[in-house]
Each structure stands twice: as structure tokens, then as C-alpha cells.
Design a protein around this motif. Structure first.
Motif, PDB file in Angstrom:
ATOM      1  N   THR A 190       0.793  -1.368  -0.040  1.00 22.74           N
ATOM      2  CA  THR A 190       0.056   0.023   0.119  1.00 22.74           C
ATOM      3  C   THR A 190       0.833   1.294  -0.091  1.00 22.74           C
ATOM      4  O   THR A 190       0.634   2.126  -0.823  1.00 22.74           O
ATOM      5  CB  THR A 190      -0.788  -0.114   1.177  1.00 22.74           C
ATOM      6  OG1 THR A 190      -1.564  -1.048   1.303  1.00 22.74           O
ATOM      7  CG2 THR A 190      -1.744   1.184   1.244  1.00 22.74           C
ATOM      8  N   LEU A 194       1.215   4.114  -2.912  1.00 20.07           N
ATOM      9  CA  LEU A 194       1.080   5.607  -2.675  1.00 20.07           C
ATOM     10  C   LEU A 194       2.363   6.125  -3.028  1.00 20.07           C
ATOM     11  O   LEU A 194       2.049   7.396  -3.964  1.00 20.07           O
ATOM     12  CB  LEU A 194       0.827   5.821  -1.240  1.00 20.07           C
ATOM     13  CG  LEU A 194       0.417   6.977  -0.809  1.00 20.07           C
ATOM     14  CD1 LEU A 194      -0.579   7.711  -1.533  1.00 20.07           C
ATOM     15  CD2 LEU A 194       0.330   7.232   0.707  1.00 20.07           C
ATOM     16  N   TYR A 230      -2.983  11.757 -10.928  1.00 23.14           N
ATOM     17  CA  TYR A 230      -4.549  12.017 -10.496  1.00 23.14           C
ATOM     18  C   TYR A 230      -5.084  12.937 -11.300  1.00 23.14           C
ATOM     19  O   TYR A 230      -6.109  12.703 -11.637  1.00 23.14           O
ATOM     20  CB  TYR A 230      -4.316  12.542  -8.968  1.00 23.14           C
ATOM     21  CG  TYR A 230      -3.764  11.406  -8.030  1.00 23.14           C
ATOM     22  CD1 TYR A 230      -4.437  10.396  -7.374  1.00 23.14           C
ATOM     23  CD2 TYR A 230      -2.397  11.426  -7.630  1.00 23.14           C
ATOM     24  CE1 TYR A 230      -3.870   9.515  -6.725  1.00 23.14           C
ATOM     25  CE2 TYR A 230      -1.968  10.532  -6.956  1.00 23.14           C
ATOM     26  CZ  TYR A 230      -2.601   9.261  -6.307  1.00 23.14           C
ATOM     27  OH  TYR A 230      -2.143   8.307  -5.347  1.00 23.14           O
ATOM     28  N   VAL A 289      -4.911   3.702  -6.005  1.00 20.21           N
ATOM     29  CA  VAL A 289      -4.894   4.449  -4.649  1.00 20.21           C
ATOM     30  C   VAL A 289      -6.458   4.877  -4.713  1.00 20.21           C
ATOM     31  O   VAL A 289      -7.030   4.953  -3.795  1.00 20.21           O
ATOM     32  CB  VAL A 289      -4.112   5.753  -4.410  1.00 20.21           C
ATOM     33  CG1 VAL A 289      -4.490   6.557  -3.459  1.00 20.21           C
ATOM     34  CG2 VAL A 289      -2.601   5.180  -4.167  1.00 20.21           C
ATOM     35  N   ILE A 290      -6.932   5.575  -5.937  1.00 19.06           N
ATOM     36  CA  ILE A 290      -8.431   5.935  -5.950  1.00 19.06           C
ATOM     37  C   ILE A 290      -9.411   4.932  -5.722  1.00 19.06           C
ATOM     38  O   ILE A 290     -10.327   5.024  -5.114  1.00 19.06           O
ATOM     39  CB  ILE A 290      -8.564   6.735  -7.346  1.00 19.06           C
ATOM     40  CG1 ILE A 290      -7.693   8.063  -7.457  1.00 19.06           C
ATOM     41  CG2 ILE A 290      -9.938   7.008  -7.631  1.00 19.06           C
ATOM     42  CD1 ILE A 290      -7.658   8.600  -8.834  1.00 19.06           C
ATOM     43  N   MET A 328      -8.797   2.083  -4.004  1.00 15.59           N
ATOM     44  CA  MET A 328      -8.928   1.719  -2.709  1.00 15.59           C
ATOM     45  C   MET A 328      -9.606   2.837  -2.057  1.00 15.59           C
ATOM     46  O   MET A 328     -10.599   2.382  -1.025  1.00 15.59           O
ATOM     47  CB  MET A 328      -7.364   1.780  -2.033  1.00 15.59           C
ATOM     48  CG  MET A 328      -7.303   1.360  -0.496  1.00 15.59           C
ATOM     49  SD  MET A 328      -5.679   1.261  -0.015  1.00 15.59           S
ATOM     50  CE  MET A 328      -4.902   3.033  -0.472  1.00 15.59           C
ATOM     51  N   ILE A 329      -9.488   4.025  -2.190  1.00 10.70           N
ATOM     52  CA  ILE A 329     -10.228   5.088  -1.537  1.00 10.70           C
ATOM     53  C   ILE A 329     -11.851   4.935  -1.560  1.00 10.70           C
ATOM     54  O   ILE A 329     -12.774   5.087  -0.662  1.00 10.70           O
ATOM     55  CB  ILE A 329      -9.840   6.515  -2.046  1.00 10.70           C
ATOM     56  CG1 ILE A 329      -8.594   6.814  -1.494  1.00 10.70           C
ATOM     57  CG2 ILE A 329     -10.802   7.517  -1.425  1.00 10.70           C
ATOM     58  CD1 ILE A 329      -7.877   8.126  -1.613  1.00 10.70           C
ATOM     59  N   ILE A 330     -12.136   4.540  -2.960  1.00 10.18           N
ATOM     60  CA  ILE A 330     -13.525   4.431  -3.570  1.00 10.18           C
ATOM     61  C   ILE A 330     -14.212   3.289  -2.579  1.00 10.18           C
ATOM     62  O   ILE A 330     -15.395   3.436  -2.026  1.00 10.18           O
ATOM     63  CB  ILE A 330     -13.815   4.214  -4.960  1.00 10.18           C
ATOM     64  CG1 ILE A 330     -13.577   5.517  -5.850  1.00 10.18           C
ATOM     65  CG2 ILE A 330     -15.248   3.715  -5.106  1.00 10.18           C
ATOM     66  CD1 ILE A 330     -13.350   5.189  -7.057  1.00 10.18           C
ATOM     67  N   ALA A 339     -13.231   2.061   0.264  1.00  9.94           N
ATOM     68  CA  ALA A 339     -13.198   2.348   1.679  1.00  9.94           C
ATOM     69  C   ALA A 339     -14.463   3.075   2.146  1.00  9.94           C
ATOM     70  O   ALA A 339     -15.146   2.938   3.033  1.00  9.94           O
ATOM     71  CB  ALA A 339     -12.035   3.081   2.347  1.00  9.94           C
ATOM     72  N   ILE A 340     -14.602   4.106   1.361  1.00  6.22           N
ATOM     73  CA  ILE A 340     -15.868   5.066   1.631  1.00  6.22           C
ATOM     74  C   ILE A 340     -17.153   4.394   1.357  1.00  6.22           C
ATOM     75  O   ILE A 340     -17.986   4.457   2.161  1.00  6.22           O
ATOM     76  CB  ILE A 340     -15.988   5.947   0.451  1.00  6.22           C
ATOM     77  CG1 ILE A 340     -14.507   7.287   0.704  1.00  6.22           C
ATOM     78  CG2 ILE A 340     -16.997   6.931   0.382  1.00  6.22           C
ATOM     79  CD1 ILE A 340     -14.389   8.047  -0.265  1.00  6.22           C
TER      80      ILE A 340
END
Length: 285
Positions: free
Chosen positions: A20, A24, A46, A261-262, A264-266, A268-269
Motif C-alpha cells: 500500500t 502510494l 491523479y 489509490v483512487i 482503494m479510497i472508493i 473504503a468510502i
């Protein structure tokens, strides 16, 4: 005490925390995965991805369609079948095993079987439609960019509904029978009983099913690659296949890391929101 947690800490660090952090870090570079050197590009990966990459945007949209379709049908069908097969009779146990069987079959094998069934010329589905006089409904299920993503979604929830069924059956068995007896004495209808007892007390099971289905659908890489490869014209390209193509076909590891990364964030949210929506566990009459 330290030595007891050390093995788990090492495994977690090597297989999760380390990759991870590496992803990043690489997301701010233009590394191609081969060269010993790379340049720092800041947030350009990004910004380019979110503002100037129609394939990424389409992949995200496809993934949302795929996930939403699988989530709705898989959750509803698995709950429906779980309520039908909740009693531990020999017949019900047999049917549970039948529904669970596709889960233990390799995704690539499932993909090959359904690719044959979807074949527009010799596929079982079109042949059945033709045999019953519904030739007008016969389609190129994987070749039509308007329906290809939904065809894949059907295969996904077909393969995993039995897995979620078992989770719901376990949740139903954990509900005290006395509550149903009390509801029957009070004259509650089946819908009132389901709404006030079954569904609220199934909240922990439903949370697991919804969260797992969402993550599973976002990561449905092997099924998509084996059946369509992301085509036709990126109509079935999802985030996981987008990462693969960018990293191992286009050799843009830095760009793919930014997408990861994007990604993973999606996830998680979405998962956090689902847990918040489903955490209520009160029984209300």
C-alpha cells in the motif's frame, strides 16, 4: 506477548501495509515498471486521470453499474432463497449445496462456461430463445456494448448468490423463535414479522453480505478478463482491468498506482457508508 503478535504483524506488513505504501509512493512518479529510474510528477497522474482520461471515467461508470446490479440482485435473491431453505431438512440441505457449488468453481472456469452460453451463434441462451419462438430477443450478449456489462453482472451474481445464501441462513438460525411466536400471538402479518423481526435481526448478516458483495464486485478481475477482456470498446472495462492494462500492457506503473489509490479510497468510502446504513439492529413492533 510481542512474539505472539509478531507473525501476524510481519504478514500484514509484507502483504498489505508495504504494498500500500509502495503504491502510494509510485503514484507520484512516472515509473514504467522496468526502468531503474523514474521522475516525480506530483499529482499529475491523479489530475490527468480524473480530468483527461475518458477510459478511466468509463471504467468507473462500468464498475458502478456492475456493482449496483450484482449488489441488488445477489442480496435479494440470496435472502429469498435463504428464507425458503432455512429449515434443516434433507431437501433444503441438498439445495443449499447445489446453490453453493458455483462458488467453489474457479472464476475462469465459470467464465468459459458462460462465454459459450452467451455465444451468439452456438450459445445455449440464443438457441433456447430461438426454440421457443423468441428469436427477436437473441443478442450478442458479450458483443453488444449496451448490454455486455449487465451480462457479466448476471454471471457474477449467479456464481456467488449461494455463498451469500449460507450467510443469511446462519443469520436466520440465530434469531430466537420466541420472537416469531410472540409476533404470531399479536396477530402480525408475514410482512410485519419480516419488517420488525427478521430484517432488523439480520442486520449483521446483511452488513457482511453487502460489504463483501461490494468489494467482490469491484475486484471482479478474472471474470471480466476471461470473458471480454474489457471490450467491446471498453464497454466492460472496470477499475481492476483498467489497472491491469495500464500497468502490464501500457507499462505505466506510476499511473496505475494512482488508479489503485483512487480504487482503494472508493472501496473504503462505500464500505464505511454501507456499515453506517446497516448498523441499526433494533427490533421494533
Amino acid at each position: 506477548m510481542f512474539f505472539f503478535v509478531l507473525p501476524g504483524f510481519i504478514i500484514y506488513s509484507v502483504f498489505f501495509a508495504g504494498p500500500t505504501v509502495a503504491a502510494l509512493f509510485l503514484s507520484f512518479t512516472d515509473w514504467n515498471g522496468i526502468a531503474p529510474t523514474f521522475n516525480y510528477v506530483g499529482f499529475s497522474n491523479y489530475t490527468n486521470m480524473l480530468t483527461d482520461d475518458p477510459i478511466f471515467v468509463q471504467s468507473l461508470g462500468n464498475n458502478l453499474k456492475f456493482t449496483l446490479g450484482v449488489l441488488i440482485f445477489q442480496t435479494v435473491l440470496s435472502l429469498f432463497f435463504a428464507m425458503l431453505l432455512v429449515k434443516n431438512t434433507k431437501a433444503n440441505i441438498f439445495y443449499r449445496a447445489v446453490y453453493f457449488f458455483p462458488t467453489i468453481v474457479a472464476s475462469v472456469s465459470v467464465a468459459f462456461v458462460w462465454t459459450f452460453m452467451y455465444d451468439p451463434n452456438i450459445g445455449v441462451i440464443n438457441n433456447i430463445l430461438s426454440a421457443v419462438g423468441l428469436e427477436s430477443l437473441a443478442k450478442s450478449w458479450l458483443g453488444d456494448r449496451n448490454i455486455a456489462i449487465y451480462s457479466l453482472a448476471f454471471v457474477q451474481f449467479w456464481a456467488h448468490t449461494g455463498q451469500m445464501l449460507i450467510i443469511f441462513v446462519a443469520g436466520l438460525h440465530a434469531i430466537p423463535k420466541e420472537l416469531y411466536e410472540a409476533a404470531e400471538i399479536e396477530g402480525a402479518s408475514k410482512w410485519q414479522t419480516f419488517k420488525s423481526i427478521t430484517w432488523p435481526l439480520l442486520a449483521p448478516s446483511a452488513t457482511i453480505v453487502v460489504a463483501y458483495t461490494t468489494i467482490q464486485s469491484f475486484k471482479a478481475f478474472d471474470l471480466v478478463i476471461a470473458m471480454t477482456g474489457g471490450g467491446p470498446s471498453y464497454a466492460t472495462e472496470i477499475l481492476s482491468t483498467f489497472l491491469y492494462h495500464e500497468a502490464f500492457i501500457n507499462f505505466r506503473f506510476g499511473y496505475a498506482s494512482a488508479a489503485a489509490v483512487i480504487f482503494m479510497i472508493i472501496i473504503a468510502i462505500v464500505t464505511v457508508l454501507q456499515f453506517r446504513l446497516l448498523k441499526s439492529n433494533d427490533v421494533k413492533f
